[in-house]
Design a protein around this motif. Structure first.
Motif, PDB file in Angstrom:
ATOM      1  N   ARG A   1      40.956  33.600  38.574  1.00  0.00           N
ATOM      2  CA  ARG A   1      41.917  34.891  38.579  1.00  0.00           C
ATOM      3  C   ARG A   1      41.014  36.638  38.608  1.00  0.00           C
ATOM      4  O   ARG A   1      41.026  37.616  39.378  1.00  0.00           O
ATOM      5  CB  ARG A   1      43.035  35.431  37.528  1.00  0.00           C
ATOM      6  N   ALA A   2      39.992  36.430  37.696  1.00  0.00           N
ATOM      7  CA  ALA A   2      38.718  37.091  37.637  1.00  0.00           C
ATOM      8  C   ALA A   2      37.975  37.507  39.203  1.00  0.00           C
ATOM      9  O   ALA A   2      37.536  38.436  39.745  1.00  0.00           O
ATOM     10  CB  ALA A   2      37.517  36.910  36.903  1.00  0.00           C
ATOM     11  N   MET A   3      37.976  36.332  39.888  1.00  0.00           N
ATOM     12  CA  MET A   3      37.057  35.545  41.035  1.00  0.00           C
ATOM     13  C   MET A   3      37.794  36.644  41.774  1.00  0.00           C
ATOM     14  O   MET A   3      37.582  38.074  42.896  1.00  0.00           O
ATOM     15  CB  MET A   3      36.585  34.184  41.776  1.00  0.00           C
ATOM     16  N   ALA A   4      39.520  36.434  41.929  1.00  0.00           N
ATOM     17  CA  ALA A   4      40.133  37.048  43.201  1.00  0.00           C
ATOM     18  C   ALA A   4      40.032  38.686  42.950  1.00  0.00           C
ATOM     19  O   ALA A   4      40.227  39.155  43.747  1.00  0.00           O
ATOM     20  CB  ALA A   4      41.746  37.133  42.667  1.00  0.00           C
ATOM     21  N   ALA A   5      39.600  39.596  41.603  1.00  0.00           N
ATOM     22  CA  ALA A   5      39.565  40.911  41.357  1.00  0.00           C
ATOM     23  C   ALA A   5      37.879  41.227  41.449  1.00  0.00           C
ATOM     24  O   ALA A   5      37.241  42.411  41.347  1.00  0.00           O
ATOM     25  CB  ALA A   5      39.961  40.876  39.721  1.00  0.00           C
ATOM     26  N   SER A   6      37.262  40.595  42.564  1.00  0.00           N
ATOM     27  CA  SER A   6      36.476  41.252  43.094  1.00  0.00           C
ATOM     28  C   SER A   6      34.581  40.735  42.153  1.00  0.00           C
ATOM     29  O   SER A   6      34.003  41.955  42.402  1.00  0.00           O
ATOM     30  CB  SER A   6      36.367  42.126  43.668  1.00  0.00           C
ATOM     31  N   ALA A   7      35.456  39.763  41.202  1.00  0.00           N
ATOM     32  CA  ALA A   7      34.491  39.426  40.155  1.00  0.00           C
ATOM     33  C   ALA A   7      33.063  38.673  40.644  1.00  0.00           C
ATOM     34  O   ALA A   7      33.795  38.074  41.882  1.00  0.00           O
ATOM     35  CB  ALA A   7      34.813  39.187  38.659  1.00  0.00           C
ATOM     36  N   PRO A   8      31.956  38.711  40.403  1.00  0.00           N
ATOM     37  CA  PRO A   8      30.798  38.190  41.188  1.00  0.00           C
ATOM     38  C   PRO A   8      31.412  36.717  41.342  1.00  0.00           C
ATOM     39  O   PRO A   8      31.881  36.110  40.087  1.00  0.00           O
ATOM     40  CB  PRO A   8      29.509  38.615  41.083  1.00  0.00           C
ATOM     41  N   ASN A   9      29.722  35.879  41.650  1.00  0.00           N
ATOM     42  CA  ASN A   9      30.158  34.513  41.798  1.00  0.00           C
ATOM     43  C   ASN A   9      28.861  34.062  40.248  1.00  0.00           C
ATOM     44  O   ASN A   9      29.004  35.222  39.186  1.00  0.00           O
ATOM     45  CB  ASN A   9      28.950  33.479  42.153  1.00  0.00           C
ATOM     46  N   ARG A  10      29.935  32.943  39.417  1.00  0.00           N
ATOM     47  CA  ARG A  10      29.491  33.353  38.208  1.00  0.00           C
ATOM     48  C   ARG A  10      29.550  31.695  37.852  1.00  0.00           C
ATOM     49  O   ARG A  10      30.020  30.624  37.923  1.00  0.00           O
ATOM     50  CB  ARG A  10      30.781  33.483  36.929  1.00  0.00           C
ATOM     51  N   VAL A  11      29.555  31.087  36.799  1.00  0.00           N
ATOM     52  CA  VAL A  11      29.185  29.989  36.432  1.00  0.00           C
ATOM     53  C   VAL A  11      29.586  29.532  34.895  1.00  0.00           C
ATOM     54  O   VAL A  11      29.580  30.367  34.280  1.00  0.00           O
ATOM     55  CB  VAL A  11      27.376  29.282  36.466  1.00  0.00           C
ATOM     56  N   LEU A  12      30.725  28.451  34.708  1.00  0.00           N
ATOM     57  CA  LEU A  12      31.209  28.384  33.321  1.00  0.00           C
ATOM     58  C   LEU A  12      31.104  26.657  33.188  1.00  0.00           C
ATOM     59  O   LEU A  12      31.270  26.477  33.386  1.00  0.00           O
ATOM     60  CB  LEU A  12      32.276  28.904  33.405  1.00  0.00           C
ATOM     61  N   LEU A  13      30.844  26.679  31.897  1.00  0.00           N
ATOM     62  CA  LEU A  13      30.780  25.657  30.628  1.00  0.00           C
ATOM     63  C   LEU A  13      32.288  25.176  30.198  1.00  0.00           C
ATOM     64  O   LEU A  13      32.485  26.087  29.680  1.00  0.00           O
ATOM     65  CB  LEU A  13      29.371  25.207  29.624  1.00  0.00           C
ATOM     66  N   TYR A  14      32.717  24.052  30.420  1.00  0.00           N
ATOM     67  CA  TYR A  14      34.171  24.031  30.350  1.00  0.00           C
ATOM     68  C   TYR A  14      34.378  22.249  29.629  1.00  0.00           C
ATOM     69  O   TYR A  14      33.492  21.513  30.073  1.00  0.00           O
ATOM     70  CB  TYR A  14      34.990  24.477  31.257  1.00  0.00           C
TER      71      TYR A  14
END
Length: 588
Positions: free
Chosen positions: A148-161
């Protein structure tokens, strides 16, 4: 008068005085030794820390670069999948959704299999999985939040989950899908999942040189806490499960997540003092810490200090008895050295003052002497008589023959100069100080005739004449080296930096004087030629059998021959500098 021996009542007092002096000397030596030992210990500690700085900094740089490169490759894969037209068609509702999902499932499955990913997903703007590779495990809620954050024009990101069903640790790389229509609100993202235990954690735990406490830690800032993303060597806590307050003082991980590239003494997650190098990881909010316990880093230093301390103590005990005598002897030697150095300095000052007076005398000669040959001969004489050099001569190059022809020399130099041949070309006879100085337009020193191989053609003659060292200085006329000034001494190494600088300046002055004398002679010749030309012209015009005159721009007569003066009936003095209008009026 003999000195009386001390009385019995004076002996205890003298003994006490000597003992006090000995104690004072011993204490002074101990203080000095303690100070020196302290400085040495600090220096050794700094050297040990500097060695670890280089080691940990290099490891931090290498691992940060390797990690950023790996992250860049994974993001590149995610952006590649996000650029598939079938992905944007599915998210924006173009085409048959069932066929598009079937097609994407096959494409993502092939991509996962070939690129060793553990899962591949296409998520819409609400974070719902709309397509995935076969056997891709379910995603946890934080992945939907990231989508959802990406849809709001957030930059490419990486996450550990951790996986929603298995709880296995995964690393997700998200790339935003750019909609085909700029105004379309249905942008989603692509998520590629990878197992960090396959590449990331082995990279962090690998040590080029094994240590007892060395460790590389990956951390990230989450609100007011620092969460550790990688396995910890000294704490039984899995990644993402251990946190520390962001305000923890001198915590190495805090400097890392702030993106600060530093090295120093910190504390780690255990509260233990460590040496650490910190780096931020580009494109993420992660920080990298490469560290080793301070106790291990300084262990070799501490062992060395113990050994050095014992050795120093042994040396002090050994030298204590003989210290006073050695000190006295050393004082005598120092005093002798100081006196010798003072004598050398005084001799040096006298030599330089004598050379300065010599050059001043030659400079006065340059001002008043109009003849080049006499100027050069007198300069050579003054260098020998006032400068106390053994011999001096000036030579100029013969362009056709390639030799250096003596032009002037001091008294007694003729026998030596007539017995040697000096060239300025690149032949064996041209590679001596004189030829080299002219050819290369720089001063050349011959500090010892007996050992300088370039002096081989002239060594016997030079030693027979008493020359032990020499120096050649180019004489430049209009920038070109036309000759050289050669100065000889009766001892080796007679030319120091100061002498060379002064003689270089003298050679420049002589070149300038020669240039001025040549210009003065050339000017005199030109003046004589002009005078003779004017006389010939006047004689010709005067005897010309016709009237002739020269006027200026205002028609005034500058010259009239005798025929014109006779025709006008006037003397030349009556007509010069006057115009016809002035003589006869405007009507005439």
């Amino acid at each position: 008068m003999p000195i009386p021996a001390p009385t019995d009542s004076e002996k205890p007092r003298l003994f006490s005085l000597r003992r006090a002096l000995g104690l004072a000397l011993g204490l002074a030596l101990l203080v000095i030794a303690g100070f020196a030992a302290h400085r040495y210990a600090l220096s050794e500690r700094d050297q040990a820390l500097e060695a670890w700085r280089g080691r940990l900094t290099a490891m931090a740089d290498d691992r940060a670069k390797a990690l950023e490169a790996w992250l860049g490759e994974r993001w590149g894969d995610a952006r590649e999948v996000a650029s598939f037209s079938s992905v944007s068609d599915l998210l924006e509702g173009r085409g048959d959704p069932i066929a598009l999902r079937k097609h994407l499932d096959a494409v993502l499955g092939s991509f996962v299999e070939n690129a060793a990913y553990s899962g591949a997903y296409v998520l819409d703007s609400e974070g719902r999985v709309v397509a995935s590779a076969p056997e891709s495990p379910p995603l946890p809620p934080e992945c939907a939040e990231a989508a959802r954050a990406m849809a709001a024009s957030a930059p490419n990101r990486v996450l550990l989950y951790r996986g929603a069903r298995t709880g296995e640790l995964r690393m997700g790389f998200l790339a935003r899908v750019v909609p085909a229509a700029a105004a379309s609100p249905k942008a989603g993202c692509v998520l590629l999942a990878v197992d960090p235990a396959r590449w990331l954690f082995p990279l962090l735990t690998r040590e080029p040189v094994p240590t007892l406490t060395g460790e590389t830690v990956l951390a990230a800032a989450r609100k007011e806490s620092i969460v550790f993303l990688s396995p910890l060597r000294f704490k039984a806590a899995s990644p993402l499960s251990f946190r520390l307050p962001l305000s923890t003082p001198r915590l190495a991980a805090r400097f890392a997540v702030e993106g600060r590239k530093v090295f120093g003494e910190f504390i780690d997650y255990r509260g233990v003092p460590v040496l650490a190098a910190t780096r931020g990881i580009g494109g993420t909010n992660w920080g990298l810490v490469v560290k080793v316990d301070l106790s291990e880093a300084l262990a070799a230093y501490h062992r060395g200090m113990i050994r050095q301390g014992l050795l120093l103590l042994a040396v002090l005990l050994t030298l204590a008895g003989a210290g006073y005598g050695l000190w006295r002897r050393q004082q005598v030697r120092v005093l002798k050295a100081v006196l010798a150095e003072r004598q050398r300095s005084e001799t040096r000052i006298l030599q330089l003052n004598r050379l300065l007076r010599t050059i001043s005398e030659i400079n006065q000669l340059i001002v008043r002497e109009p003849e080049r040959e006499r100027l050069l001969a007198e300069a050579c004489r003054i260098l020998v008589e006032s400068g106390m050099f053994r011999m001096a001569w000036v030579g100029f190059k013969d362009e056709a023959a390639g030799t250096v022809v003596p032009a002037a020399s001091s008294e007694g130099a003729r026998a030596y100069l007539e017995g040697v041949t000096v060239r300025w070309d690149d032949s064996p006879s041209g590679r001596g100080p004189t030829g080299t100085a002219i050819r290369e337009n720089r001063h050349v020193l011959n500090l010892d005739v007996t050992t300088n191989p370039a002096m081989a053609p002239w060594r016997k003659a030079a030693l027979r004449a008493g020359y032990r060292s020499s120096a050649a200085f180019p004489i430049r006329v209009r920038g070109a080296a036309l000759g050289a000034l050669m100065v000889y001494a009766d001892r080796p190494h007679a030319f120091g930096d100061e002498e060379v600088a002064l003689l270089d300046e003298l050679a420049v002055d002589l070149g300038y004087a020669i240039e001025v004398l040549e210009e003065r002679a050339e000017h005199g010749r030109a003046q004589e030629e002009l005078r003779e030309s004017e006389e010939r012209f006047a004689l010709f015009m005067e005897h010309l059998p016709a009237m002739a005159f020269i006027k200026d721009a205002e028609s005034r007569y500058l010259f009239l021959n005798r025929y014109l003066c006779k025709a006008l009936g006037k003397e030349p003095e009556e007509l010069l500098r006057k115009s016809p209008e002035h003589l006869y009026g405007e009507e005439a």
